[in-house]
Design a protein around this motif. Structure first.
Motif, short mmCIF file in Angstrom:
data_model
loop_
_atom_site.label_atom_id
_atom_site.label_comp_id
_atom_site.label_asym_id
_atom_site.label_seq_id
_atom_site.Cartn_x
_atom_site.Cartn_y
_atom_site.Cartn_z
N TYR A 88 0.89 -1.24 -0.11
CA TYR A 88 0.01 -0.05 0.14
C TYR A 88 0.99 1.32 0.01
CZ TYR A 88 -4.49 -2.25 0.87
OH TYR A 88 -5.66 -3.11 0.51
N MET A 89 2.14 1.06 0.58
CA MET A 89 2.98 2.36 0.76
C MET A 89 3.48 2.88 -0.74
SD MET A 89 6.66 0.57 1.68
CE MET A 89 7.53 2.03 1.54
N LEU A 90 2.97 2.00 -1.56
CA LEU A 90 3.34 2.43 -3.39
C LEU A 90 2.36 3.54 -3.59
CD1 LEU A 90 4.41 -0.92 -4.84
CD2 LEU A 90 5.87 0.77 -4.00
N LEU A 91 1.25 3.48 -2.98
CA LEU A 91 0.36 4.29 -3.47
C LEU A 91 0.44 5.80 -2.93
CD1 LEU A 91 -2.86 1.90 -3.16
CD2 LEU A 91 -1.57 2.63 -5.13
N THR A 92 1.32 6.41 -3.24
CA THR A 92 1.92 7.68 -2.43
C THR A 92 0.81 8.68 -2.76
OG1 THR A 92 3.22 8.17 -4.68
CG2 THR A 92 4.23 6.99 -2.88
N GLU A 93 -0.14 8.64 -3.76
CA GLU A 93 -1.03 9.96 -3.90
C GLU A 93 -2.46 9.52 -3.23
OE1 GLU A 93 -0.04 12.78 -5.42
OE2 GLU A 93 1.81 11.82 -5.51
N LEU A 94 -2.34 8.45 -2.61
CA LEU A 94 -3.50 8.21 -1.79
C LEU A 94 -4.34 9.02 -0.94
CD1 LEU A 94 -5.62 5.56 -2.47
CD2 LEU A 94 -4.55 4.65 -0.45
N LYS A 95 -5.44 9.55 -0.88
CA LYS A 95 -5.99 10.42 0.20
C LYS A 95 -6.91 9.68 0.98
CE LYS A 95 -5.23 14.68 -2.56
NZ LYS A 95 -4.14 15.08 -1.85
#
Length: 334
Positions: A88-95
């Motif tokens: 999940y850490m790869l989803l850097t733009e996740l809000k």
């Protein structure tokens, strides 16, 4: 084009939570979009394909050359089974991340704190265990954190205090196995919390232990909802709460509180007041006759005595939706 890290993350999320058997309940009206599909890995684009539960940045369109990023992921009640993968850490733009009401187990990985843009994190209703990551305080963008109805244990981390002095306005840790005392910082004057739900845990000690000369005005007056029910809290109700004029919901039931009830007509926004199943005594607050906003008043199973407060010598009508004075030592009609 889809960001390569996002694509990699989706594949890990899908594979690690039994993705081939996810349930897409379109009849509920809450699921919109198509089932996730990785049959053509080189063409995976959840944004352009309108995958269920996925929301992307506004710049991601057919006519744009901008890279597509997923900013919202809502997989509530999709039948996920497994762990919260570190990818999940790869989803850097996740809000926004909602994984509620699934069968996620094991601990919450510390790598989740790498999501520096995350504003809403909800893991309600799973089987998560262990403690909250100590590095959760670096998620400074968080506005709402809900990990209630899991199997989390340990004490309430001091790292949450850092968040509650930043952007965090809602913290829900109810229905876990948390122990220890309430961190006073959650009630500090610098706290941004408006919603604090800590019910159904194993917390003990006093609700607030104010320092010398500390008053309600020097504590968090922004609270609108406070749930401390079903714990092992002792001592008296905090007198400071009469200054929390934005308070709408108060539940301190099923504890071991004593002393007198604390209530004031200044709490003009208050809708629900529940202090049942405690050891609170004395007479009822005379301000009750002026609490016109109250919808539910639950005082049962305490040690209240005397008569019901009256207005101009006449017992108030108490036009509440729910009113419970039972199992006290009150006199007169009720």
């Amino acid at each position: 084009d889809m960001d390569a890290n996002d694509v990699m993350a989706w594949q890990y999320v899908f594979d690690s939570t039994n993705g081939d058997h996810w349930t897409y309940d379109y009849s509920s009206g809450t699921v919109d979009g198509i089932a996730w599909n990785f049959t053509s890995p080189d063409e995976v684009n959840p944004c352009m394909s309108d995958w269920a539960g996925v929301g992307c940045n506004e710049e991601c369109t057919d006519d744009s050359d901008d890279v597509c990023h997923v900013i919202t992921l809502d997989l509530t009640n999709y039948g996920l089974i497994g762990t919260i993968t570190s990818e999940y850490m790869l989803l850097t733009e996740l809000k926004e991340l909602y994984l509620d009401e699934n069968t996620l187990y094991s601990s919450i990985p510390s790598t989740l704190a790498s999501l520096q843009s995350l504003e809403f994190l909800s893991l309600f209703g799973n089987a998560l265990s262990g403690v909250l990551p100590d590095n959760i305080d670096i998620m400074t963008a968080l506005v709402s954190l809900d990990v209630s109805d899991n199997r989390l244990n340990g004490t309430i981390s001091e790292s949450l205090c850092q968040l509650s002095n930043g952007n965090l306005t809602a913290l829900s840790l109810s229905y876990n196995q948390l122990s220890g005392e309430l961190p006073g910082c959650l009630f500090s004057v610098n706290s941004t919390l408006k919603v604090l739900h800590l019910g159904s845990n194993e917390l003990h000690g006093s609700i607030i232990t104010p320092g010398s000369g500390e008053t309600g005005a020097s504590l968090n007056s922004r609270l609108q909802q406070l749930d401390l029910s079903d714990n092992y809290l002792t001592g008296q109700m905090p007198v400071q709460l009469v200054s929390w004029t934005d308070l709408k919901y108060l539940n301190m039931s099923y504890n071991y509180l004593d002393g007198r009830m604390v209530l004031s007509a200044e709490l003009s926004e208050l809708l629900v007041y529940d202090i049942s199943f405690n050891n609170i005594g004395g007479t009822l607050s005379t301000d009750l006759v002026n609490m016109h906003s109250l919808y539910e008043l639950i005082l049962s199973q305490n040690y209240f005595s005397g008569t019901l407060p009256s207005e101009n010598g006449t017992e108030g009508s108490y036009l509440f939706y729910l009113l419970d004075f039972s199992y006290n030592m009150l006199e007169g009609n009720g």
